[in-house]
Design a protein around this motif. Structure first.
Motif, PDB file in Angstrom:
ATOM      1  N   PRO A  40      -7.924   2.300   1.710  1.00 29.00           N
ATOM      2  CA  PRO A  40      -8.217   1.457   2.878  1.00 29.00           C
ATOM      3  C   PRO A  40      -7.282   0.310   3.052  1.00 29.00           C
ATOM      4  CG  PRO A  40     -10.365   2.221   1.965  1.00 29.00           C
ATOM      5  CD  PRO A  40      -9.171   2.646   1.015  1.00 29.00           C
ATOM      6  N   GLY A  41      -6.425  -0.063   1.643  1.00 32.81           N
ATOM      7  CA  GLY A  41      -5.865  -1.188   1.690  1.00 32.81           C
ATOM      8  C   GLY A  41      -4.291  -0.722   2.373  1.00 32.81           C
ATOM      9  N   ASP A  42      -3.960   0.743   2.499  1.00 31.89           N
ATOM     10  CA  ASP A  42      -2.856   1.045   3.194  1.00 31.89           C
ATOM     11  C   ASP A  42      -2.597   0.980   4.443  1.00 31.89           C
ATOM     12  OD1 ASP A  42      -1.986   1.807   0.122  1.00 31.89           O
ATOM     13  OD2 ASP A  42      -2.296   3.788   0.646  1.00 31.89           O
ATOM     14  N   ALA A  43      -2.508  -0.356   4.806  1.00 37.29           N
ATOM     15  CA  ALA A  43      -2.346  -0.629   6.424  1.00 37.29           C
ATOM     16  C   ALA A  43      -1.367  -1.834   6.531  1.00 37.29           C
ATOM     17  CB  ALA A  43      -3.796  -1.041   6.860  1.00 37.29           C
ATOM     18  N   ARG A  51       4.696  -9.283   9.908  1.00 38.07           N
ATOM     19  CA  ARG A  51       3.901  -7.918   9.583  1.00 38.07           C
ATOM     20  C   ARG A  51       4.085  -7.794   8.418  1.00 38.07           C
ATOM     21  NH1 ARG A  51       4.858  -2.176  12.023  1.00 38.07           N
ATOM     22  NH2 ARG A  51       2.538  -1.228  11.973  1.00 38.07           N
ATOM     23  N   PHE A  52       3.094  -7.593   7.367  1.00 38.97           N
ATOM     24  CA  PHE A  52       3.045  -7.329   6.019  1.00 38.97           C
ATOM     25  C   PHE A  52       2.208  -6.088   5.632  1.00 38.97           C
ATOM     26  CE2 PHE A  52       3.701 -11.769   6.719  1.00 38.97           C
ATOM     27  CZ  PHE A  52       4.824 -12.078   6.102  1.00 38.97           C
ATOM     28  N   TRP A  53       2.809  -5.561   4.745  1.00 36.82           N
ATOM     29  CA  TRP A  53       2.106  -4.239   4.279  1.00 36.82           C
ATOM     30  C   TRP A  53       0.990  -4.438   3.144  1.00 36.82           C
ATOM     31  CZ3 TRP A  53       1.162   0.613   5.707  1.00 36.82           C
ATOM     32  CH2 TRP A  53       0.703   1.507   4.814  1.00 36.82           C
ATOM     33  N   GLY A  54      -0.289  -3.969   3.390  1.00 36.74           N
ATOM     34  CA  GLY A  54      -1.380  -4.113   2.470  1.00 36.74           C
ATOM     35  C   GLY A  54      -2.396  -4.964   3.050  1.00 36.74           C
ATOM     36  N   ARG A  55      -3.504  -4.448   3.312  1.00 33.65           N
ATOM     37  CA  ARG A  55      -4.549  -5.016   4.093  1.00 33.65           C
ATOM     38  C   ARG A  55      -5.258  -6.081   3.170  1.00 33.65           C
ATOM     39  NH1 ARG A  55      -9.825  -1.549   5.444  1.00 33.65           N
ATOM     40  NH2 ARG A  55     -11.048  -3.458   6.357  1.00 33.65           N
ATOM     41  N   PHE A  56      -5.108  -5.849   1.774  1.00 37.17           N
ATOM     42  CA  PHE A  56      -5.730  -6.676   0.706  1.00 37.17           C
ATOM     43  C   PHE A  56      -4.750  -7.537   0.085  1.00 37.17           C
ATOM     44  CE2 PHE A  56      -8.572  -2.949   1.501  1.00 37.17           C
ATOM     45  CZ  PHE A  56      -9.586  -3.562   2.269  1.00 37.17           C
ATOM     46  N   GLY A  57      -3.458  -7.374   0.690  1.00 40.20           N
ATOM     47  CA  GLY A  57      -2.386  -8.044  -0.139  1.00 40.20           C
ATOM     48  C   GLY A  57      -1.776  -6.895  -0.968  1.00 40.20           C
ATOM     49  N   SER A  58      -0.381  -7.485  -1.345  1.00 38.21           N
ATOM     50  CA  SER A  58       0.339  -6.376  -2.061  1.00 38.21           C
ATOM     51  C   SER A  58       0.719  -7.003  -3.477  1.00 38.21           C
ATOM     52  CB  SER A  58       1.453  -6.232  -1.239  1.00 38.21           C
ATOM     53  OG  SER A  58       1.138  -5.230  -0.347  1.00 38.21           O
ATOM     54  N   LEU A  92      -2.580  -3.634  -2.453  1.00 36.88           N
ATOM     55  CA  LEU A  92      -3.754  -3.594  -3.322  1.00 36.88           C
ATOM     56  C   LEU A  92      -5.218  -2.891  -2.938  1.00 36.88           C
ATOM     57  CD1 LEU A  92      -3.617  -7.469  -4.467  1.00 36.88           C
ATOM     58  CD2 LEU A  92      -2.852  -5.741  -5.709  1.00 36.88           C
ATOM     59  N   HIS A  93      -5.809  -2.483  -3.836  1.00 37.89           N
ATOM     60  CA  HIS A  93      -6.991  -1.846  -3.191  1.00 37.89           C
ATOM     61  C   HIS A  93      -8.052  -3.141  -2.923  1.00 37.89           C
ATOM     62  CE1 HIS A  93      -6.230   2.137  -5.497  1.00 37.89           C
ATOM     63  NE2 HIS A  93      -5.469   1.746  -4.571  1.00 37.89           N
TER      64      HIS A  93
END
Length: 193
Positions: A40-43, A51-58, A92-93
């Protein structure tokens, strides 16, 4: 410099298509995007700073081997800023600590064994609604990285003083000078004695 290169399909390789099946063009390994989301973090996350990759950060792993240099990843062409050089890392997950996520991602993308590195420090880039954590580690037992997923064109040990000569991912490029100063100030030598 040691490097690992992703396998490629030869353009001259004959393609055989069984009778009755449609012909499909398959891209070489380094041009293929993994199918579907894996977590789910792959967003993407959008906001007023971009715009940045990682719904929960990276997080990414800055691996320093005093005898070889910095482990850099030549990013797959389909990725954001593809074709540039950066650190193994990614989204991140949910609930995952940045250090754990950076070690996990580097193991997944470059076969970096977490037991052969020691964490030195972390550096955080935070825009309020998203954050990227660079986890700096030093190699305590030598290993060779291996491309272990389609996110890399190549992996390469680059001497510290030559990292800036690469076409760096813009985020890593902006952070590299400060990261280098901090890395070398941590008591880890720039090159073997």
């Amino acid at each position: 410099m040691d490097s690992t290169v992703a396998p490629t399909a030869s353009p001259d390789s004959p393609q055989t298509v069984p009778p009755g099946e449609a012909h499909s063009t398959e891209h070489p390994f380094e041009l293929r995007r993994p199918l579907g989301r894996r977590d789910p973090g792959d967003a993407w996350v959008d906001g007023d700073r971009g715009r940045f990759w990682g719904r929960f950060g990276s997080a990414g792993l800055l691996v320093h081997d005093p005898a070889k240099g910095i482990l850099l990843q030549h990013r797959a062409l389909w990725s954001d800023q593809g074709g540039t050089w950066g650190l193994p890392g990614g989204a991140l997950h949910q609930g995952e600590e940045a250090v754990h996520g950076a070690l996990r991602e580097a193991r997944e993308e470059a076969a970096v064994p977490p037991e052969k590195v020691r964490v030195l420090f972390t550096s955080v880039f935070d825009v309020g609604y998203w954050r990227y954590t660079t986890v700096a580690v030093v190699v305590v037992e030598a290993f060779e990285p291996e491309i272990s997923d389609p996110e890399s064109l190549e992996l390469q040990w680059v001497p510290v003083e030559r990292v800036g000569e690469k076409d760096l991912h813009p985020g890593f490029g902006a952070a590299w000078r400060g990261l280098r100063l901090r890395l070398l100030g941590s008591g880890i030598p720039d090159a073997p004695a």
